[in-house]
Design an enzyme around this catalytic site. Structure first.
Site, PDB file in Angstrom:
ATOM      1  N   ASP A  45       0.819  -1.214   0.000  1.00 20.58           N
ATOM      2  CA  ASP A  45       0.000   0.000   0.000  1.00 20.58           C
ATOM      3  C   ASP A  45       0.852   1.262   0.000  1.00 20.58           C
ATOM      4  O   ASP A  45       0.539   2.243  -0.669  1.00 20.58           O
ATOM      5  CB  ASP A  45      -0.906   0.032   1.245  1.00 20.58           C
ATOM      6  CG  ASP A  45      -1.996  -1.012   1.123  1.00 20.58           C
ATOM      7  OD1 ASP A  45      -2.167  -1.529  -0.007  1.00 20.58           O
ATOM      8  OD2 ASP A  45      -2.642  -1.317   2.140  1.00 20.58           O
ATOM      9  N   ASP A 366      44.490 -14.040 -41.880  1.00 16.09           N
ATOM     10  CA  ASP A 366      43.169 -13.444 -42.130  1.00 16.09           C
ATOM     11  C   ASP A 366      42.641 -13.886 -43.489  1.00 16.09           C
ATOM     12  O   ASP A 366      43.052 -14.923 -44.045  1.00 16.09           O
ATOM     13  CB  ASP A 366      43.287 -11.908 -41.995  1.00 16.09           C
ATOM     14  CG  ASP A 366      42.004 -11.257 -41.509  1.00 16.09           C
ATOM     15  OD1 ASP A 366      41.105 -11.062 -42.340  1.00 16.09           O
ATOM     16  OD2 ASP A 366      41.897 -10.945 -40.304  1.00 16.09           O
ATOM     17  N   ARG A 443      29.018  -6.184 -49.659  1.00 13.07           N
ATOM     18  CA  ARG A 443      30.398  -6.616 -49.903  1.00 13.07           C
ATOM     19  C   ARG A 443      30.442  -7.773 -50.920  1.00 13.07           C
ATOM     20  O   ARG A 443      31.128  -8.771 -50.697  1.00 13.07           O
ATOM     21  CB  ARG A 443      31.083  -7.023 -48.601  1.00 13.07           C
ATOM     22  CG  ARG A 443      32.579  -6.779 -48.656  1.00 13.07           C
ATOM     23  CD  ARG A 443      33.328  -7.383 -47.484  1.00 13.07           C
ATOM     24  NE  ARG A 443      34.741  -7.101 -47.628  1.00 13.07           N
ATOM     25  CZ  ARG A 443      35.706  -7.754 -47.024  1.00 13.07           C
ATOM     26  NH1 ARG A 443      35.433  -8.735 -46.199  1.00 13.07           N
ATOM     27  NH2 ARG A 443      36.953  -7.435 -47.218  1.00 13.07           N
ATOM     28  N   ASP A 478      34.200 -14.027 -38.703  1.00 14.23           N
ATOM     29  CA  ASP A 478      33.763 -12.738 -39.244  1.00 14.23           C
ATOM     30  C   ASP A 478      32.340 -12.824 -39.809  1.00 14.23           C
ATOM     31  O   ASP A 478      31.825 -13.917 -40.066  1.00 14.23           O
ATOM     32  CB  ASP A 478      34.746 -12.303 -40.343  1.00 14.23           C
ATOM     33  CG  ASP A 478      34.865 -10.800 -40.442  1.00 14.23           C
ATOM     34  OD1 ASP A 478      33.968 -10.093 -39.963  1.00 14.23           O
ATOM     35  OD2 ASP A 478      35.860 -10.325 -41.026  1.00 14.23           O
ATOM     36  N   MET A 479      31.727 -11.666 -40.036  1.00 12.62           N
ATOM     37  CA  MET A 479      30.355 -11.601 -40.580  1.00 12.62           C
ATOM     38  C   MET A 479      30.217 -10.203 -41.162  1.00 12.62           C
ATOM     39  O   MET A 479      30.020  -9.253 -40.429  1.00 12.62           O
ATOM     40  CB  MET A 479      29.389 -11.809 -39.412  1.00 12.62           C
ATOM     41  CG  MET A 479      28.000 -12.214 -39.762  1.00 12.62           C
ATOM     42  SD  MET A 479      27.003 -10.813 -40.258  1.00 12.62           S
ATOM     43  CE  MET A 479      25.424 -11.569 -40.414  1.00 12.62           C
ATOM     44  N   ASN A 480      30.351 -10.131 -42.491  1.00  9.33           N
ATOM     45  CA  ASN A 480      30.593  -8.810 -43.084  1.00  9.33           C
ATOM     46  C   ASN A 480      29.460  -8.173 -43.867  1.00  9.33           C
ATOM     47  O   ASN A 480      29.705  -7.284 -44.677  1.00  9.33           O
ATOM     48  CB  ASN A 480      31.830  -8.888 -43.990  1.00  9.33           C
ATOM     49  CG  ASN A 480      33.095  -8.842 -43.164  1.00  9.33           C
ATOM     50  OD1 ASN A 480      33.198  -8.050 -42.236  1.00  9.33           O
ATOM     51  ND2 ASN A 480      34.045  -9.691 -43.476  1.00  9.33           N
ATOM     52  N   ASP A 548      37.103  -2.061 -37.052  1.00 11.48           N
ATOM     53  CA  ASP A 548      38.133  -2.068 -38.105  1.00 11.48           C
ATOM     54  C   ASP A 548      38.983  -0.805 -38.016  1.00 11.48           C
ATOM     55  O   ASP A 548      40.049  -0.728 -38.612  1.00 11.48           O
ATOM     56  CB  ASP A 548      37.471  -2.108 -39.484  1.00 11.48           C
ATOM     57  CG  ASP A 548      37.070  -3.518 -39.873  1.00 11.48           C
ATOM     58  OD1 ASP A 548      37.469  -4.462 -39.178  1.00 11.48           O
ATOM     59  OD2 ASP A 548      36.348  -3.673 -40.873  1.00 11.48           O
TER      60      ASP A 548
END
Ligand code: GLA
Length: 783
Positions: A45, A366, A443, A478-480, A548
């Site tokens: 309350d 890379d 890309r 990676d995932m571009n 990057d």
């Protein structure tokens, strides 16, 4: 600790309390979140609004109950019953009806937290740290059950929450929105901080006051995104790094998310976080259930750095798991900016040798080692080694590195497919493309349909082979590109509104399997830099490439923003070449290191082209980093107050026995007068020694002044100077040393020596601090 007394749930951690209760109408009413409360007898309350009549145009909950849901703080808000704020749950049934009303039914309080992987990554913690509360709510008229699961983490003042909806009725429903967490607050006297940006300028701190209306922080690009990170802060106006009240939420999820912060017409604030409802539609048939990602909540009354400390501890101890948990991370060399696609095996081996000579521990190969990949237009999906480049093959190449006593790391981008690839020729329908519609492209590549079991199976097999062949120690995953043209011919998908979430579930399933098979590989997540820096990825991959953009100046804002929500051990930070490849800016090698040292250090430049001077500098940098690696990776990070031309960061061990300070000057100020280094975080009862890390200066930096200074500081006659100058490539920075009490450092600060100003040069004292000049100060407690 979690307790329930007279219908009030008390969720307490060491320094915080979270209270809610079951009110007269059976709703879960939120009562309090903040500083720890010791009182155990709490009355609902006293903490909830009392209304005798509805306000003006307001809607009373029922004909017999005048309370207005619009002003009740709730744990789960629904549409259709008079609360016009953002709802935590939205679904449609009976051809588009959406009114919902969830009422308390039962609850369970459990010790610890279940950590079974059921498709979504979850935080974990044992019985000594965690308590869990499961509350079951039932929809008043529909056969729907909603379970809210709360877990307290006593060691870091974090509370997590997720929601599971069960459809117990024969009728199918469609979920449009189900928030993981809702937090209703009494007032709107808060600032909202989000971490916003774009590629190459990720997670900049963005603070603004709340005002009536809704602020949305979200991502619709399929990834958690560099645009708006899922972590958000609310803080009182006077809150700063070291003082004040603030709280944070975050989501253990890597896909589309949405944080809504709404100030209502009555001045209350509602915070919601969860999967983004934009484009989301999830069908739930009889006996099916849907669980949201887990959200996290933390609070501090001691400023942002304390809030971040909670978040860092939580990520390091309750998110990151497996072999690399709390382990020191290796210093790496990555060949990307050294060679891009243009490398031969012998070039890589020479690079690795040079790296080894300066003390580097891990060589990362890379992009460009597979298929026929000469640039970014081909071969993604063809995960077989290009023997024209790696002439001895993957196994033998890796062995050469291992024989050099280097760890071997490899770049992969498994979630993608190039049109120009064998995989595309074989399985065009594995690419996320809408048949009959010209696809958009990022890309030069498309996303693989990870909702499909056969795609995940292919990737698991192809990657396992390569990881095994190379005896890989590290993977950069990676995932571009982001998502477009959402479509799948996967029969399991009943509605394209499920695609994005099913994709993320597919990704997590693949990662879970790979990580079980290769538990010792150190995974670093990357998405064009930091486009997917979140607690979901950190649950599988202990580190993440921050950006990057490796320009030291740009990195100040990027790393500072990232460190608000994530620990330094999660942050990949590299020293790269100048002019910087993203900005063409030049910062000196010592400064590039000083900034990159606040995280997992790496180098990403052509070490075969270093001068002796640069090689010596890097050797010293690496030796220094190794000495304090644990602090740089796992220490407590604090952004120190400083004037706007200066950035000062501190990182320290828990005992404050060693404190490392970055002191960075944006622009040189001639004849600046006094400069004081104040360190308001020391332990005031100890004495400390303070030294700047010894850095090297090139004689060339002095231009035509060099002869004068050397003559005056060494006493060498002019005739002999030319000869000496040729030999003398560099000089050391100032060697000043202080011994002061912690109290003095915290409250008064130490005077730094004069900066170079054209009137003379003392080799032991003068500080040369050009634009972008910096030092790391080492502050050590005396025994
Ligand atoms: C992305 C990454 C870079 C590099 C390239 C390779 O851009 O962020 O670090 O790996 O891909 O193509």
């Amino acid at each position: 600790m979690i307790e329930q007394n007279s219908g009030i749930f008390n969720l307490s951690t060491q320094s915080t309390t979270y209270l809610f209760g079951v009110n007269k109408s059976g709703h879960l009413e939120h009562l309090y979140y903040g500083e720890h409360l010791c009182s155990t007898s709490i009355s609902l309350d006293a903490l909830s609004p009392i209304l005798t009549n509805p306000l003006g145009i307001g809607i009373a909950y029922s004909e017999t109950d005048p309370s207005m849901l619009e002003i009740v703080k709730q744990e789960i808000s629904t549409p259709g019953k008079g609360d016009y704020r953002e709802s935590a749950i939205e679904l449609s049934y009976n051809d588009g009806m959406d009114t919902l009303d969830f009422i308390y039914s039962s609850h369970q309080i459990l010790k610890g937290k279940s950590s079974i992987f059921t498709g979504l990554p979850q935080s974990y913690g044992d019985n000594t740290i965690c308590d869990t509360l499961r509350i079951t709510l039932k929809e008043k008229e529909l056969k729907l059950r909603l379970i809210l699961t709360y877990t307290t983490f006593n060691d870091c003042d974090v509370i997590t929450r997720k929601a599971t909806l069960y459809n117990d009725s024969p009728a199918e429903i469609t979920i449009q929105n189900l928030a993981s967490l809702q937090l209703d607050l009494d007032d709107s006297d808060w600032d909202l901080t989000t971490f916003d940006g774009a590629w190459a300028r990720e997670r900049h701190i963005n603070r603004r006051p709340l005002t009536t209306g809704i602020l949305i922080n979200d991502s619709k690009s399929g990834v958690s995104s560099a645009d708006h990170n899922p972590c958000i802060f609310l803080s009182r106006k006077d809150c700063n790094e070291l003082h004040g009240e603030c709280l944070a939420t975050n989501l253990i999820y890597s896909g589309n998310h949405r944080e809504a912060v709404e100030v209502s017409p009555y001045g209350q604030t509602r915070v919601l976080t969860g999967i983004n409802s934009a484009g989301f539609r999830w069908k739930l048939a009889q006996d099916e259930s849907f669980t949201t990602p887990e959200a996290i909540l933390t609070y501090s009354n001691a400023g942002f750095s304390d809030l971040s400390k909670n978040l860092h501890y939580f990520a390091n101890n309750h998110i990151v798991r497996g072999y690399w948990k709390n382990k020191q991370r290796p210093i790496l060399i990555n060949n990307w900016e050294a060679t891009y696609f243009n490398f031969t095996e012998s070039k890589l081996i020479t690079l690795a040798k040079r790296a080894k000579e300066v003390g580097i521990e891990l060589f990362v190969l890379d992009d460009g080692w597979f298929g026929d990949r000469q640039d970014d237009t081909s071969s993604l999906g063809d995960w077989s080694v290009n023997t024209k480049k790696l002439t001895s093959g993957m196994g033998a190449f890796a062995q050469k590195l291992h024989e050099m006593n280097l760890l071997f790391g490899l770049w992969v981008e498994p979630e993608m497919i190039s049109r120009n690839s064998n995989l595309f020729d074989k399985h065009p329908d594995w690419a996320v493309i809408i048949p009959g519609r010209a696809p958009s492209v990022g890309r030069n590549q498309f996303i693989l349909d990870l909702t499909k079991e056969e795609v995940r199976e292919y990737l698991y097999t192809a990657l396992s082979q390569i990881f095994t062949l190379g005896k890989v120690d590290y993977i950069k995953w990676d995932m571009n590109r982001t998502f477009s043209d959402i479509y799948s011919n996967n029969k399991a998908i009943r509605n394209m509104g499920e695609f994005n979430h099913r994709y993320i579930l597919g990704l997590y399933a693949l990662l879970n399997r790979l990580i079980k098979t290769f538990p010792k590989i150190l995974f670093e997540s990357c998405a064009s830099g930091g486009n997917r820096f979140d607690l979901g990825m950190l649950s599988f991959m202990p580190q993440n490439w921050v950006s990057d953009d490796t320009d030291a100046y740009e990195r100040l804002a990027i790393q500072e923003g990232t460190a608000c929500g994530y620990p330094l051990s999660a942050m990949g930070c590299h020293v790269s070449a100048i002019p910087n490849h993203q900005t063409l800016r030049k910062s000196d090698l010592e400064t590039r290191f000083n900034v990159a040292a606040f995280g997992n250090l790496g180098y990403e430049l052509d070490m075969t082209k270093l001068s002796d001077f640069e090689r010596d500098i890097i050797k010293d940098q690496i030796a220094f980093y190794k000495m304090y690696r644990n602090i740089f990776q796992y220490g407590t990070f604090v952004k120190l107050p400083s004037e706007s031309n200066t950035t000062r960061w501190a990182v320290m061990d828990p005992q404050k026995a060693n404190i490392l300070i970055l002191d960075y000057k944006r622009r040189l100020k001639p004849n600046p007068g006094l400069e004081i280094l104040k360190v308001p975080i020391t332990n005031i009862s100890y004495t400390y020694e303070v030294y700047p890390r010894q850095q090297k200066l090139s004689i060339k930096d002095f231009g035509s002044l060099a002869e004068n200074f050397i003559a005056s500081s060494t006493g060498i006659e002019n005739k002999k100077l030319e000869k000496v100058m040729k030999k003398m490539l560099h000089i050391n920075t100032e060697t000043v040393h202080y011994e002061v009490t912690g109290e003095y450092l915290a409250k008064c600060g130490i005077h730094l020596p004069q900066t170079f100003g054209g009137t003379g040069y003392d080799p032991h004292l003068t500080r040369v601090m050009p634009d972008g000049g910096s030092r790391i100060y080492l502050i050590t407690r005396k025994k």
